[in-house]
Design a protein around this motif. Structure first.
Motif, mmCIF file in Angstrom:
data_model
loop_
_atom_site.group_PDB
_atom_site.id
_atom_site.type_symbol
_atom_site.label_atom_id
_atom_site.label_comp_id
_atom_site.label_asym_id
_atom_site.label_seq_id
_atom_site.Cartn_x
_atom_site.Cartn_y
_atom_site.Cartn_z
ATOM 1 N N LYS A 8 0.835 -1.205 0.000
ATOM 2 C CA LYS A 8 0.000 0.000 0.000
ATOM 3 C C LYS A 8 0.869 1.253 0.000
ATOM 4 N N ILE A 9 1.907 1.246 0.812
ATOM 5 C CA ILE A 9 2.813 2.395 0.876
ATOM 6 C C ILE A 9 3.504 2.598 -0.471
ATOM 7 N N ALA A 10 3.928 1.511 -1.101
ATOM 8 C CA ALA A 10 4.601 1.606 -2.403
ATOM 9 C C ALA A 10 3.678 2.203 -3.457
ATOM 10 N N LEU A 11 2.403 1.842 -3.430
ATOM 11 C CA LEU A 11 1.455 2.405 -4.392
ATOM 12 C C LEU A 11 1.273 3.904 -4.175
ATOM 13 N N VAL A 12 1.153 4.311 -2.918
ATOM 14 C CA VAL A 12 1.016 5.742 -2.616
ATOM 15 C C VAL A 12 2.299 6.472 -3.008
ATOM 16 N N ALA A 13 3.453 5.870 -2.743
ATOM 17 C CA ALA A 13 4.728 6.490 -3.113
ATOM 18 C C ALA A 13 4.831 6.661 -4.631
ATOM 19 N N THR A 14 4.287 5.713 -5.375
ATOM 20 C CA THR A 14 4.299 5.829 -6.835
ATOM 21 C C THR A 14 3.506 7.041 -7.298
ATOM 22 N N ILE A 15 2.360 7.265 -6.695
ATOM 23 C CA ILE A 15 1.563 8.440 -7.043
ATOM 24 C C ILE A 15 2.276 9.712 -6.575
ATOM 25 N N ALA A 16 2.946 9.649 -5.426
ATOM 26 C CA ALA A 16 3.710 10.809 -4.938
ATOM 27 C C ALA A 16 4.835 11.147 -5.920
ATOM 28 N N ILE A 17 5.516 10.132 -6.415
ATOM 29 C CA ILE A 17 6.568 10.358 -7.415
ATOM 30 C C ILE A 17 5.962 10.977 -8.671
ATOM 31 N N PHE A 18 4.825 10.448 -9.087
ATOM 32 C CA PHE A 18 4.143 10.984 -10.269
ATOM 33 C C PHE A 18 3.878 12.478 -10.124
ATOM 34 N N PHE A 19 3.239 12.884 -9.021
ATOM 35 C CA PHE A 19 2.912 14.297 -8.843
ATOM 36 C C PHE A 19 4.170 15.146 -8.681
ATOM 37 N N ARG A 61 -2.718 37.274 -18.071
ATOM 38 C CA ARG A 61 -2.487 37.284 -16.619
ATOM 39 C C ARG A 61 -3.372 36.256 -15.918
ATOM 40 N N LEU A 62 -4.623 36.157 -16.330
ATOM 41 C CA LEU A 62 -5.527 35.162 -15.739
ATOM 42 C C LEU A 62 -5.123 33.744 -16.146
ATOM 43 N N GLN A 63 -4.694 33.592 -17.387
ATOM 44 C CA GLN A 63 -4.212 32.290 -17.843
ATOM 45 C C GLN A 63 -2.989 31.865 -17.033
ATOM 46 N N THR A 64 -2.086 32.804 -16.814
ATOM 47 C CA THR A 64 -0.881 32.516 -16.018
ATOM 48 C C THR A 64 -1.263 32.141 -14.598
ATOM 49 N N ALA A 65 -2.199 32.876 -14.022
ATOM 50 C CA ALA A 65 -2.647 32.574 -12.659
ATOM 51 C C ALA A 65 -3.230 31.166 -12.579
ATOM 52 N N ALA A 66 -4.002 30.782 -13.582
ATOM 53 C CA ALA A 66 -4.577 29.434 -13.602
ATOM 54 C C ALA A 66 -3.479 28.378 -13.691
ATOM 55 N N TYR A 67 -2.504 28.614 -14.548
ATOM 56 C CA TYR A 67 -1.412 27.650 -14.725
ATOM 57 C C TYR A 67 -0.571 27.543 -13.452
ATOM 58 N N VAL A 68 -0.265 28.666 -12.840
ATOM 59 C CA VAL A 68 0.493 28.654 -11.588
ATOM 60 C C VAL A 68 -0.301 27.923 -10.501
ATOM 61 N N ALA A 69 -1.609 28.128 -10.467
ATOM 62 C CA ALA A 69 -2.456 27.421 -9.487
ATOM 63 C C ALA A 69 -2.419 25.909 -9.724
ATOM 64 N N ILE A 70 -2.439 25.501 -10.977
ATOM 65 C CA ILE A 70 -2.360 24.072 -11.291
ATOM 66 C C ILE A 70 -1.023 23.499 -10.811
ATOM 67 N N ILE A 71 0.060 24.189 -11.123
ATOM 68 C CA ILE A 71 1.391 23.709 -10.715
ATOM 69 C C ILE A 71 1.512 23.681 -9.193
ATOM 70 N N ALA A 72 1.027 24.718 -8.530
ATOM 71 C CA ALA A 72 1.076 24.757 -7.063
ATOM 72 C C ALA A 72 0.261 23.615 -6.463
ATOM 73 N N THR A 73 -0.882 23.327 -7.065
ATOM 74 C CA THR A 73 -1.717 22.220 -6.581
ATOM 75 C C THR A 73 -0.997 20.891 -6.768
ATOM 76 N N GLU A 74 -0.360 20.705 -7.914
ATOM 77 C CA GLU A 74 0.392 19.467 -8.147
ATOM 78 C C GLU A 74 1.503 19.314 -7.112
ATOM 79 N N GLY A 75 2.210 20.404 -6.837
ATOM 80 C CA GLY A 75 3.272 20.356 -5.836
ATOM 81 C C GLY A 75 2.739 20.078 -4.447
ATOM 82 N N ALA A 76 1.636 20.713 -4.102
ATOM 83 C CA ALA A 76 1.026 20.486 -2.788
ATOM 84 C C ALA A 76 0.561 19.034 -2.642
ATOM 85 N N ILE A 77 -0.027 18.491 -3.687
ATOM 86 C CA ILE A 77 -0.469 17.084 -3.654
ATOM 87 C C ILE A 77 0.734 16.180 -3.439
#
Length: 164
Positions: A8-19, A61-77
């Motif tokens: 189970k830990i290995a599967l979660v770690a795989t998703i962590a590596i992915f993100f 500017r709004l497009q950039t904000a959306a993209y930065v939000a996506i990247i920040a979310t990926e990093g946070a995940i």
């Protein structure tokens, strides 16, 4: 029991590596997915006669904000998932393992929300990404949702004591 928990830990770690790699890739190769986000939000490749174009976001500017939000979310995940891996490893031989899974459950759920809400619902439906032959990431998003969901289900499967 420890082997099941390690799996189970290995599967979660795989998703962590992915993100981790997704966020890292979007930071170090910013322009590749920037084009994707820009075209989806601008709705410039959807059906020419679509009446949904009023939803388009063309302000860079709004497009950039959306993209930065996506990247920040990926990093946070990624960070939440790594924290979940550490918590589960620390509790692997204890009755507290069940409780230790909650951080990983949160991270996996956030991953499903990013691809489900972000790419399927908002990108796919609101910005009509499904109409674009060039900039349609729905099938990829569904694949990621399925993979992350499978890991979430496996992680939440109850554990039973082995009979001696």
């Amino acid at each position: 029991m420890v082997l099941i928990r390690l799996c189970k830990i290995a599967l979660v770690a795989t998703i962590a590596i992915f993100f981790t790699l997704v966020a890292f890739g979007n930071i170090t190769d910013y322009g590749t997915n920037w084009a994707f986000v820009q075209h989806v939000l601008a709705m410039d490749t959807i059906f020419p006669d679509s009446t949904l174009r009023w939803r388009a976001i063309t302000d860079e500017r709004l497009q950039t904000a959306a993209y930065v939000a996506i990247i920040a979310t990926e990093g946070a995940i990624a960070l939440v998932l790594w924290a979940g891996v550490v918590r589960m490893l620390a509790a692997i031989r204890t009755p507290g393992f069940r409780r230790a899974r909650t951080t990983a459950v949160l991270g996996l759920t956030l991953g499903i929300l990013l691809y489900g809400l972000g790419f399927v619902v908002i990108g796919g439906e609101w910005f009509a990404m499904w109409q674009s032959k060039t900039w349609n990431g729905q099938s990829t998003a569904f694949a990621f949702i399925g993979w992350i969901s499978a890991v979430l289900v496996i992680l939440l499967l109850p554990e039973q004591e082995e009979e001696h």
